[in-house]
Design an enzyme around this catalytic site. Structure first.
Site, PDB file in Angstrom:
ATOM      1  N   ASP A 147      -5.213  -3.210  -2.731  1.00 12.83           N
ATOM      2  CA  ASP A 147      -5.037  -1.759  -2.841  1.00 12.83           C
ATOM      3  C   ASP A 147      -3.647  -1.401  -3.347  1.00 12.83           C
ATOM      4  OD1 ASP A 147      -3.884  -2.601  -0.463  1.00 12.83           O
ATOM      5  OD2 ASP A 147      -4.615  -0.915   0.734  1.00 12.83           O
ATOM      6  N   GLU A 183       0.847  -1.210   0.000  1.00 16.26           N
ATOM      7  CA  GLU A 183       0.000   0.000   0.000  1.00 16.26           C
ATOM      8  C   GLU A 183       0.874   1.248   0.000  1.00 16.26           C
ATOM      9  OE1 GLU A 183      -1.109   1.981   3.870  1.00 16.26           O
ATOM     10  OE2 GLU A 183      -2.812   0.640   3.513  1.00 16.26           O
TER      11      GLU A 183
END
Length: 404
Positions: free
Chosen positions: A148, A87
């Site tokens: 993500d 991330e």
């Protein structure tokens, strides 16, 4: 003071730093925003200056050399021994490509982040990134991917191709295609067309995780930007997420527009996850994951003007504006979907993303200005997550966001 900080950053990173030509330097505002999108009353120059100032503070705290001489990593230190997470690597790449022209090291940092990622492949799909490493760059915590991070990395590679072209040492366009194909294979549920929790969420292992999704991964602008770059029908992926958002807002948060961290039963009747579904007691509430939703929805609406995205983002903005009486300090760290607060304190992770949603709120000019002023006047939190989301929000609101 800024020039001193820049010099310290260069010494700290051990780089001479040569400038690279870029097509769309920071502050050029080449990306049009929709005509209905609000801007901060402080003005473009002030917004650019505030964003740039905070970038240098962020950089010296979180950008550091990796374990190989040509690598960079974003120091996250999120717990469980995770010093670096995918991330954070994705966030760092987004920031670097958008700060090109302001920071002469931007491309060098971007390339170093990418090289680090390539040396840490997921054990399930080697074209994706193992989501966590320790301080010594060893893969830890299952060695698989988090959606993500994968999505931001792919999007950033497309932006790098637009910013610098792909004729250098890294073919950004080719790398973006490679990662996008891997995402389509391992991160998008073929039945629901929704993104999954990571390349580890497999039907044969656990149907509950296979048919679940994390709201912070609903990157509508990314899906829109992916259209046409691979054979995957990203327009279907975009539409599936917008439909789910409408369903969750209508059925579970009709007065607030809030969505939970995790949603289950996506193939039948979607609903908020139960407590401790994957991470925490508040997995079925608006908590540390869902806090990013106003930013992700808001930036797509702000640029595309898409009615569905705008309706979703502005609904959240109108609610929080009323809930707080227009005072950013009244924002709290998490909410039940009906609007009751979870915690009694404020946090930048929750405050900053509302500013992007506010740009879509027709009655929210004063609210947007209050949020912006509070964000700008608040110094670094010394927390990777809050500081990084703050910078990404500032890039969005100052109209320095990029699309492919």
């Amino acid at each position: 003071m800024k020039s001193i900080m820049q010099g310290v950053a260069l010494v700290f990173l051990g780089i001479a730093g040569a400038a690279h030509a870029q097509n769309h330097p920071f502050g050029s505002h080449h990306q049009p925003y929709h005509s209905s999108t609000l801007s901060v009353s402080a003005g473009t120059a002030a917004a650019d200056s505030a964003t740039s100032d905070f970038y240098w503070k962020w950089k010296i705290r979180y950008v550091e050399a990796g374990c190989q001489p040509d690598e960079y990593r974003i120091r996250a230190s999120t717990g469980d021994g995770a010093y670096v997470v995918s991330e954070g690597q994705g966030y760092g790449m987004l920031i670097a490509v958008m700060m090109a022209g302001q920071d002469p090291q931007a491309r060098e940092i971007f390339d170093g982040l990418h090289r680090y990622n390539r040396r840490h492949p997921s054990q399930n799909n080697p074209d994706l990134v193992a989501w966590a490493q320790d301080v010594n760059c060893r893969d830890i915590l299952d060695h698989d991917s988090a959606t993500d991070g994968d999505l931001d990395i792919a999007y950033a590679l497309l932006l790098a191709h637009k910013q610098w072209g792909s004729s250098g040492s890294i073919n950004y366009a080719s790398e973006a295609t490679r990662v996008l194909n891997a995402i389509a294979k391992s991160n998008v549920n073929p039945t629901t067309r929704l993104v999954n929790l990571g390349d580890w969420a497999m039907l044969q292992d656990d149907p509950a995780y296979y048919y679940a999704t994390r709201s912070s991964d609903w990157m509508l602008g990314h899906f829109r930007g992916f259209i046409g770059h691979t054979s995957t029908d990203w327009s279907r992926v975009l539409s599936a997420h917008q439909t789910l958002i409408e369903t969750m807002q209508t059925k579970y948060a009709s007065s607030t527009g809030l969505v939970p961290d995790f949603i289950v039963n996506t193939h039948t009747t979607p609903k908020p996850a139960s407590a401790n579904f994957l991470e925490a007691p508040h997995d079925g509430r608006y908590s540390w994951n869902a806090s990013r939703v106003p930013w992700r929805l808001g930036i797509d609406a702000a640029i595309s003007g898409d009615t569905r995205s705008r309706n979703a983002a502005s609904m959240i903005s109108r609610w929080i504006r009323g809930k707080t009486g227009g005072k950013p300090n009244n924002i709290r760290a998490g909410y039940y979907l009906d609007g009751r607060q979870i915690e009694s304190y404020n946090d930048m992770v929750f405050m900053a993303p509302f500013a992007v949603a506010a740009t879509t709120d027709a009655g929210g000019q004063a609210w947007l200005d209050s949020l912006w002023n509070q964000i700008v006047s608040t110094g670094p939190t010394e927390d990777y997550y809050g500081d990084t989301l703050k910078l990404l929000v500032m890039l969005s609101v100052s109209r320095n966001w990029m699309t492919p």
